[in-house]
Design an enzyme around this catalytic site. Sequence first.
Site, mmCIF file in Angstrom:
data_model
loop_
_atom_site.group_PDB
_atom_site.id
_atom_site.type_symbol
_atom_site.label_atom_id
_atom_site.label_comp_id
_atom_site.label_asym_id
_atom_site.label_seq_id
_atom_site.Cartn_x
_atom_site.Cartn_y
_atom_site.Cartn_z
ATOM 1 N N ARG A 159 80.347 43.898 22.332
ATOM 2 C CA ARG A 159 80.082 42.511 21.907
ATOM 3 C C ARG A 159 81.235 41.582 22.329
ATOM 4 O O ARG A 159 81.089 40.769 23.234
ATOM 5 C CB ARG A 159 79.856 42.472 20.384
ATOM 6 C CG ARG A 159 79.305 41.139 19.883
ATOM 7 C CD ARG A 159 80.331 40.055 19.691
ATOM 8 N NE ARG A 159 81.384 40.392 18.747
ATOM 9 C CZ ARG A 159 82.420 39.620 18.511
ATOM 10 N NH1 ARG A 159 82.571 38.463 19.148
ATOM 11 N NH2 ARG A 159 83.367 39.994 17.663
ATOM 12 N N CYS A 185 86.980 35.023 22.859
ATOM 13 C CA CYS A 185 85.949 34.078 22.410
ATOM 14 C C CYS A 185 85.793 32.949 23.433
ATOM 15 O O CYS A 185 86.749 32.239 23.719
ATOM 16 C CB CYS A 185 86.342 33.497 21.048
ATOM 17 S SG CYS A 185 85.221 32.215 20.487
ATOM 18 N N ASN A 221 91.124 41.378 23.987
ATOM 19 C CA ASN A 221 91.276 41.977 22.658
ATOM 20 C C ASN A 221 92.359 43.058 22.727
ATOM 21 O O ASN A 221 92.637 43.593 23.798
ATOM 22 C CB ASN A 221 89.980 42.691 22.264
ATOM 23 C CG ASN A 221 88.918 41.740 21.782
ATOM 24 O OD1 ASN A 221 88.399 40.959 22.550
ATOM 25 N ND2 ASN A 221 88.620 41.807 20.507
HETATM 26 C C1 LIG Z 1 75.249 29.151 15.436
HETATM 27 C C2 LIG Z 1 74.454 28.465 16.538
HETATM 28 C C3 LIG Z 1 73.121 29.188 16.718
HETATM 29 C C4 LIG Z 1 74.183 27.048 16.077
HETATM 30 O O1 LIG Z 1 73.617 26.296 17.162
HETATM 31 P P1 LIG Z 1 72.744 25.010 16.879
HETATM 32 O O2 LIG Z 1 72.363 24.435 18.179
HETATM 33 O O3 LIG Z 1 73.472 24.148 15.902
HETATM 34 O O4 LIG Z 1 71.459 25.679 16.202
HETATM 35 P P2 LIG Z 1 70.351 25.090 15.260
HETATM 36 O O5 LIG Z 1 70.420 25.830 13.958
HETATM 37 O O6 LIG Z 1 70.410 23.596 15.227
HETATM 38 O O7 LIG Z 1 69.000 25.530 16.027
HETATM 39 C C5 LIG Z 1 68.659 24.992 17.304
HETATM 40 C C6 LIG Z 1 67.623 25.891 17.973
HETATM 41 O O8 LIG Z 1 68.210 27.162 18.244
HETATM 42 C C7 LIG Z 1 67.436 28.190 17.649
HETATM 43 N N1 LIG Z 1 68.371 29.206 17.135
HETATM 44 C C8 LIG Z 1 69.313 29.009 16.181
HETATM 45 N N2 LIG Z 1 69.974 30.140 15.943
HETATM 46 C C9 LIG Z 1 69.445 31.067 16.775
HETATM 47 C C10 LIG Z 1 69.733 32.436 16.962
HETATM 48 N N3 LIG Z 1 70.676 33.062 16.231
HETATM 49 N N4 LIG Z 1 69.028 33.105 17.880
HETATM 50 C C11 LIG Z 1 68.074 32.488 18.609
HETATM 51 N N5 LIG Z 1 67.759 31.169 18.469
HETATM 52 C C12 LIG Z 1 68.430 30.478 17.545
HETATM 53 C C13 LIG Z 1 66.700 27.532 16.510
HETATM 54 O O9 LIG Z 1 65.550 28.284 16.167
HETATM 55 C C14 LIG Z 1 66.398 26.192 17.118
HETATM 56 O O10 LIG Z 1 65.297 26.326 18.006
HETATM 57 P P3 LIG Z 1 64.208 25.145 18.204
HETATM 58 O O11 LIG Z 1 63.675 24.942 16.827
HETATM 59 O O12 LIG Z 1 64.992 23.973 18.700
HETATM 60 O O13 LIG Z 1 63.273 25.737 19.188
HETATM 61 C C15 LIG Z 1 75.238 28.418 17.874
HETATM 62 O O14 LIG Z 1 76.328 27.583 17.715
HETATM 63 C C16 LIG Z 1 75.716 29.778 18.315
HETATM 64 O O15 LIG Z 1 74.917 30.647 18.656
HETATM 65 N N6 LIG Z 1 77.063 29.991 18.317
HETATM 66 C C17 LIG Z 1 77.643 31.287 18.618
HETATM 67 C C18 LIG Z 1 78.815 31.156 19.534
HETATM 68 C C19 LIG Z 1 79.469 32.494 19.723
HETATM 69 O O16 LIG Z 1 78.830 33.533 19.729
HETATM 70 N N7 LIG Z 1 80.794 32.481 19.898
HETATM 71 C C20 LIG Z 1 81.551 33.678 20.101
HETATM 72 C C21 LIG Z 1 81.718 34.476 18.856
HETATM 73 S S1 LIG Z 1 83.314 35.239 18.881
HETATM 74 C C22 LIG Z 1 84.078 34.693 17.520
HETATM 75 O O17 LIG Z 1 83.549 33.844 16.871
HETATM 76 C C23 LIG Z 1 85.401 35.283 17.148
HETATM 77 C C24 LIG Z 1 85.377 36.750 16.696
HETATM 78 C C25 LIG Z 1 84.178 37.071 15.794
HETATM 79 O O18 LIG Z 1 85.278 37.601 17.828
HETATM 80 C C26 LIG Z 1 86.662 37.114 15.931
HETATM 81 C C27 LIG Z 1 87.955 36.474 16.452
HETATM 82 O O19 LIG Z 1 88.442 36.834 17.559
HETATM 83 O O20 LIG Z 1 88.477 35.620 15.723
#
Ligand SMILES: CC(C)(COP(=O)([O-])OP(=O)([O-])OC[C@H]1O[C@@H](n2cnc3c(N)ncnc32)[C@H](O)[C@@H]1OP(=O)([O-])[O-])[C@@H](O)C(=O)NCCC(=O)NCCSC(=O)C[C@@](C)(O)CC(=O)[O-]
Length: 303
Positions: free
Chosen positions: A15, A240, A249
């Site tokens: 991941r 990230c 990492n």
């Molecule tokens: C959170 C959101 C989804 C908000 O994104 P958003 O655009 O604000 O989403 P929304 O809730 O407004 O929804 C918009 C559309 O997306 C769809 N949707 C909404 N959610 C999903 C989903 N899960 N899967 C599939 N579709 C989805 C939802 O159904 C909707 O569809 P529509 O009605 O317009 O057709 C977006 O910002 C996102 O996916 N962000 C993730 C970014 C990411 O993965 N970053 C890396 C993670 S690593 C990290 O965070 C650090 C870590 C964990 O490794 C630890 C560290 O090192 O500190």
Amino acid sequence: MQLPSEVKVKEVGPRDGLQNEKEHISTIDKIEWINQLSETGLSYIEITSFVHPKWIPQLGDAVDVARQINRNPEVTYAALVPNERGLERALEADIDEVSIFMSASEAHNRKNINKSIGETYPVLSPVVETAKSEGKSVRAYVSTVFGCPYDGKVEMNQVLSVCERLFEMGIDECSIGDTIGVANPLQVEQVLSSLSDYFPKDKLALHFHNTRGTALANVLTALQLGFTTFDSSLGGLGGCPYAKGASGNLATDDLLYMLEEMGIHSGIDHRKLLKSGEWIQNVVGKPLPSHHMQMLRSGGIHV
Ligand SMILES: CC(C)(COP(=O)([O-])OP(=O)([O-])OC[C@H]1O[C@@H](n2cnc3c(N)ncnc32)[C@H](O)[C@@H]1OP(=O)([O-])[O-])[C@@H](O)C(=O)NCCC(=O)NCCSC(=O)C[C@@](C)(O)CC(=O)[O-]
């Protein structure tokens, strides 16, 4: 030196390691890699992410990956879940553990999940509730604990407040993230001492990045303070995409060497792990940054 005799290493390579890769890795290769990792003695693998595929295109095949891997009953298969839509997909794919995530700093939280910290709690709370009612365990990541690429210093009160809200939701474990690899051992001691005043050590994990070469020193400090769960990524892959400068990492292979040499048991077979590291290095088609991968490339060690 007072050290634990056993630790738990949580492999996040499939991941956290792959999410930042620009070149598409095929679903078949992801599955093969996870299958290899499942036979190394690792007891926990974070295999993918049910975030929006537009935000992390590399992991858009999350359901297929989770459904098609060979499940080793000794391994917990976890995945990142940002909201209820992500949870629906994770449940469809029968993931064992749900990993929710948010940041201790406002700016990174917004860049990463498009919400303020205050707006995030009501999104995550039903995720935890439903996941638990479906019999899943839930881990939470708190990112940018040791520094934010946008806000800079992060106040300890803010970290404590985010962790407290997440534990109130019912999470089983909280992983404390040095998202951009700025932490140093003294800061780790200060932060972990504060956290352990409020939360049990065995409910906290450490997620270090090696961006500035301090990850293993930080692990040693945490070990001396009695912390025993560490996230890492084979070969040091990862970072990230929504944190500028976040790279590598902590490498599982380097971590394992240090643990083994200090007599700390993790149950992982170092040779099998390195073989799997060489394999994924060929797939991503670029040298991986860990010290052991460098030694393998230079012929300093063989597997
Ligand atoms: C959170 C959101 C989804 C908000 O994104 P958003 O655009 O604000 O989403 P929304 O809730 O407004 O929804 C918009 C559309 O997306 C769809 N949707 C909404 N959610 C999903 C989903 N899960 N899967 C599939 N579709 C989805 C939802 O159904 C909707 O569809 P529509 O009605 O317009 O057709 C977006 O910002 C996102 O996916 N962000 C993730 C970014 C990411 O993965 N970053 C890396 C993670 S690593 C990290 O965070 C650090 C870590 C964990 O490794 C630890 C560290 O090192 O500190």
